[in-house]
Design a protein around this motif. Structure first.
Motif, PDB file in Angstrom:
ATOM      1  N   CYS A  90       0.874  -1.174   0.000  1.00  0.00           N
ATOM      2  CA  CYS A  90       0.000   0.000   0.000  1.00  0.00           C
ATOM      3  C   CYS A  90       0.905   1.216   0.000  1.00  0.00           C
ATOM      4  O   CYS A  90       1.933   1.209  -0.677  1.00  0.00           O
ATOM      5  N   SER A  91       0.573   2.268   0.706  1.00  0.00           N
ATOM      6  CA  SER A  91       1.438   3.454   0.722  1.00  0.00           C
ATOM      7  C   SER A  91       2.574   3.300   1.723  1.00  0.00           C
ATOM      8  O   SER A  91       3.748   3.386   1.372  1.00  0.00           O
ATOM      9  N   ALA A  92       2.228   3.056   2.979  1.00  0.00           N
ATOM     10  CA  ALA A  92       3.256   2.878   4.002  1.00  0.00           C
ATOM     11  C   ALA A  92       3.668   1.422   4.155  1.00  0.00           C
ATOM     12  O   ALA A  92       4.756   1.133   4.642  1.00  0.00           O
ATOM     13  N   GLY A  93       2.780   0.502   3.774  1.00  0.00           N
ATOM     14  CA  GLY A  93       3.078  -0.914   3.946  1.00  0.00           C
ATOM     15  C   GLY A  93       2.874  -1.405   5.356  1.00  0.00           C
ATOM     16  O   GLY A  93       3.450  -2.424   5.742  1.00  0.00           O
ATOM     17  N   LYS A  94       2.035  -0.702   6.131  1.00  0.00           N
ATOM     18  CA  LYS A  94       1.880  -1.117   7.529  1.00  0.00           C
ATOM     19  C   LYS A  94       0.439  -1.417   7.935  1.00  0.00           C
ATOM     20  O   LYS A  94       0.221  -2.301   8.762  1.00  0.00           O
ATOM     21  N   ASP A  95      -0.544  -0.729   7.365  1.00  0.00           N
ATOM     22  CA  ASP A  95      -1.933  -0.917   7.792  1.00  0.00           C
ATOM     23  C   ASP A  95      -2.678  -1.870   6.858  1.00  0.00           C
ATOM     24  O   ASP A  95      -2.958  -3.005   7.222  1.00  0.00           O
ATOM     25  N   ARG A  96      -3.001  -1.433   5.660  1.00  0.00           N
ATOM     26  CA  ARG A  96      -3.671  -2.328   4.712  1.00  0.00           C
ATOM     27  C   ARG A  96      -2.794  -3.543   4.402  1.00  0.00           C
ATOM     28  O   ARG A  96      -3.263  -4.679   4.424  1.00  0.00           O
ATOM     29  N   THR A  97      -1.512  -3.287   4.155  1.00  0.00           N
ATOM     30  CA  THR A  97      -0.586  -4.395   3.914  1.00  0.00           C
ATOM     31  C   THR A  97      -0.401  -5.228   5.176  1.00  0.00           C
ATOM     32  O   THR A  97      -0.281  -6.455   5.115  1.00  0.00           O
ATOM     33  N   LEU A 138       0.638   7.196  11.645  1.00  0.00           N
ATOM     34  CA  LEU A 138       1.958   6.819  11.154  1.00  0.00           C
ATOM     35  C   LEU A 138       2.606   5.710  11.979  1.00  0.00           C
ATOM     36  O   LEU A 138       3.745   5.328  11.717  1.00  0.00           O
ATOM     37  N   GLY A 139       1.871   5.164  12.951  1.00  0.00           N
ATOM     38  CA  GLY A 139       2.457   4.143  13.814  1.00  0.00           C
ATOM     39  C   GLY A 139       1.731   2.806  13.723  1.00  0.00           C
ATOM     40  O   GLY A 139       0.787   2.630  12.953  1.00  0.00           O
ATOM     41  N   THR A 140       2.206   1.853  14.498  1.00  0.00           N
ATOM     42  CA  THR A 140       1.542   0.557  14.644  1.00  0.00           C
ATOM     43  C   THR A 140       1.272   0.325  16.126  1.00  0.00           C
ATOM     44  O   THR A 140       1.945   0.884  16.982  1.00  0.00           O
ATOM     45  N   ASP A 141       0.289  -0.493  16.410  1.00  0.00           N
ATOM     46  CA  ASP A 141      -0.063  -0.795  17.798  1.00  0.00           C
ATOM     47  C   ASP A 141      -0.714  -2.172  17.818  1.00  0.00           C
ATOM     48  O   ASP A 141      -1.571  -2.466  16.968  1.00  0.00           O
ATOM     49  N   LEU A 142      -0.325  -2.993  18.773  1.00  0.00           N
ATOM     50  CA  LEU A 142      -0.893  -4.331  18.851  1.00  0.00           C
ATOM     51  C   LEU A 142      -2.410  -4.312  18.997  1.00  0.00           C
ATOM     52  O   LEU A 142      -3.102  -5.225  18.546  1.00  0.00           O
ATOM     53  N   ALA A 143      -2.936  -3.250  19.598  1.00  0.00           N
ATOM     54  CA  ALA A 143      -4.384  -3.166  19.780  1.00  0.00           C
ATOM     55  C   ALA A 143      -5.106  -3.111  18.435  1.00  0.00           C
ATOM     56  O   ALA A 143      -6.234  -3.602  18.314  1.00  0.00           O
ATOM     57  N   SER A 163       7.174  -2.882  11.016  1.00  0.00           N
ATOM     58  CA  SER A 163       6.995  -1.723  10.127  1.00  0.00           C
ATOM     59  C   SER A 163       7.374  -0.422  10.815  1.00  0.00           C
ATOM     60  O   SER A 163       7.997   0.444  10.207  1.00  0.00           O
ATOM     61  N   SER A 164       6.981  -0.270  12.078  1.00  0.00           N
ATOM     62  CA  SER A 164       7.308   0.974  12.777  1.00  0.00           C
ATOM     63  C   SER A 164       8.808   1.158  12.898  1.00  0.00           C
ATOM     64  O   SER A 164       9.335   2.256  12.700  1.00  0.00           O
ATOM     65  N   ALA A 165       9.531   0.078  13.212  1.00  0.00           N
ATOM     66  CA  ALA A 165      10.984   0.168  13.340  1.00  0.00           C
ATOM     67  C   ALA A 165      11.633   0.460  11.997  1.00  0.00           C
ATOM     68  O   ALA A 165      12.544   1.295  11.893  1.00  0.00           O
ATOM     69  N   LEU A 166      11.158  -0.188  10.948  1.00  0.00           N
ATOM     70  CA  LEU A 166      11.763  -0.012   9.631  1.00  0.00           C
ATOM     71  C   LEU A 166      11.489   1.375   9.054  1.00  0.00           C
ATOM     72  O   LEU A 166      12.305   1.926   8.319  1.00  0.00           O
ATOM     73  N   ALA A 188       1.522 -14.454  17.990  1.00  0.00           N
ATOM     74  CA  ALA A 188       2.616 -13.655  18.557  1.00  0.00           C
ATOM     75  C   ALA A 188       3.642 -13.322  17.478  1.00  0.00           C
ATOM     76  O   ALA A 188       4.177 -12.205  17.431  1.00  0.00           O
ATOM     77  N   ASP A 189       3.925 -14.271  16.591  1.00  0.00           N
ATOM     78  CA  ASP A 189       4.855 -14.018  15.492  1.00  0.00           C
ATOM     79  C   ASP A 189       4.260 -13.055  14.478  1.00  0.00           C
ATOM     80  O   ASP A 189       4.964 -12.210  13.918  1.00  0.00           O
ATOM     81  N   ILE A 190       2.957 -13.188  14.229  1.00  0.00           N
ATOM     82  CA  ILE A 190       2.291 -12.271  13.308  1.00  0.00           C
ATOM     83  C   ILE A 190       2.346 -10.849  13.858  1.00  0.00           C
ATOM     84  O   ILE A 190       2.608  -9.885  13.126  1.00  0.00           O
ATOM     85  N   MET A 191       2.115 -10.715  15.154  1.00  0.00           N
ATOM     86  CA  MET A 191       2.189  -9.399  15.790  1.00  0.00           C
ATOM     87  C   MET A 191       3.601  -8.824  15.665  1.00  0.00           C
ATOM     88  O   MET A 191       3.784  -7.638  15.374  1.00  0.00           O
ATOM     89  N   GLY A 192       4.604  -9.662  15.868  1.00  0.00           N
ATOM     90  CA  GLY A 192       5.982  -9.197  15.743  1.00  0.00           C
ATOM     91  C   GLY A 192       6.297  -8.726  14.345  1.00  0.00           C
ATOM     92  O   GLY A 192       6.967  -7.702  14.146  1.00  0.00           O
ATOM     93  N   ASP A 193       5.818  -9.468  13.344  1.00  0.00           N
ATOM     94  CA  ASP A 193       6.031  -9.054  11.958  1.00  0.00           C
ATOM     95  C   ASP A 193       5.356  -7.720  11.683  1.00  0.00           C
ATOM     96  O   ASP A 193       5.934  -6.832  11.043  1.00  0.00           O
ATOM     97  N   TYR A 194       4.151  -7.565  12.190  1.00  0.00           N
ATOM     98  CA  TYR A 194       3.402  -6.321  12.018  1.00  0.00           C
ATOM     99  C   TYR A 194       4.140  -5.135  12.638  1.00  0.00           C
ATOM    100  O   TYR A 194       4.280  -4.074  12.010  1.00  0.00           O
ATOM    101  N   LEU A 195       4.663  -5.308  13.851  1.00  0.00           N
ATOM    102  CA  LEU A 195       5.339  -4.208  14.539  1.00  0.00           C
ATOM    103  C   LEU A 195       6.656  -3.809  13.882  1.00  0.00           C
ATOM    104  O   LEU A 195       7.149  -2.702  14.095  1.00  0.00           O
TER     105      LEU A 195
END
Length: 257
Positions: free
Chosen positions: A138-145, A204-209, A170-173, A161-168
């Motif tokens: 998508c644009s940022a690659g973090k929400d829709r993606t 612009l961020g990610t959150d486990l919630a 994006s914020s670091a990258l 737990a691994d899926i959550m880690g992969d999702y998070l």
């Protein structure tokens, strides 16, 4: 993986269901590709990607076009003209504070399973049709993606737990990417450009919630990722083919003599 597009990555390597692992080199996820350097563009071409699932709206694609050399005949482009429907349904009536927008953003993640069903089904059809490797972005690659990747990994039996880690990740990258931090205004998304900083930080961020909200909706309405696919017309053979295509047996450790 790519210096000019830091959120481009392979989703392979995770432990999956039935003593299997997610294969590398089958599915990639990314932010938009308009800023690829020549070297990185060549690296993407070398991956042999056969299809791209572009989750961006027409308006976003016009603002940040994918280089012509990376477009493929099997690409799927979201038919949505813009993202105003997200703002109007989820955010327009929300108090413009960070806390209120974080709650609204969680609601958006739950809403995506319905609002982006056409795009998500297209992604699974591309995989079922063996149009691999496939790139989802998508644009940022973090929400829709992030939602699309989470749904796919969940289907493969990757631990949440691994899926959550992969999702998070994006914020670091994306943390040092100044273009990403200016992305909302750069893409001329005027509904978002004038937001208070606290609200922009939520977007612009990610959150486990947020991902928790997606999974809660998935579990409540469909029972599982396989249930979601079945609801959208995939039969058990289709689903099994997707799982077997994207996973491989774990390598057993060698036994010492």
């Amino acid at each position: 993986m790519l210096a000019s597009v830091p959120n481009f990555r392979d989703i392979g390597g995770y432990d999956a269901h039935g003593q299997r692992k997610v294969r590398h080199g089958r599915v990639y996820r990314s932010s938009q590709l308009s800023r690829l350097s020549a070297a990185d563009a060549e690296r993407v071409r070398s991956l042999g990607i056969k299809a791209t699932i572009d989750l961006r709206s027409e308006r976003e694609r016009a603002a940040q076009p994918t280089p012509a050399a990376l477009r493929m005949p099997a690409d799927y482009l979201s038919p949505k003209p813009d993202t105003d429907f997200i703002f109007n349904r989820i955010f327009a009536q929300t108090e413009r504070t960070g806390q209120a927008w974080a709650q609204a953003f969680g609601a958006f993640y739950g809403y995506m399973l319905d609002a982006y069903a056409i795009e998500l089904v297209a992604m699974f059809h591309a995989i079922a049709d063996d149009s691999l490797p496939v790139l989802i972005h998508c644009s940022a690659g973090k929400d829709r993606t992030g939602a699309a990747s989470a749904l796919l990994l969940d289907l493969l039996g990757v631990a949440r737990a691994d899926i959550m880690g992969d999702y998070l990740r994006s914020s670091a990258l994306l943390d040092g990417d100044t273009h990403f931090k200016n992305m909302l205004s750069d893409a001329k998304l005027d509904l978002y450009a004038a937001l208070p900083d606290a609200c922009r930080r939520v977007m612009l961020g990610t959150d486990l919630a947020y991902l928790d909200s997606l999974f809660a909706t998935l579990d409540d309405q469909f029972g599982s990722a396989a249930g979601y696919l079945a609801h959208h017309g995939f039969n058990s053979a289709d689903i099994d083919h997707i799982v077997m295509t994207l996973t491989e047996p774990m390598t057993k450790p060698a036994i010492a003599d």
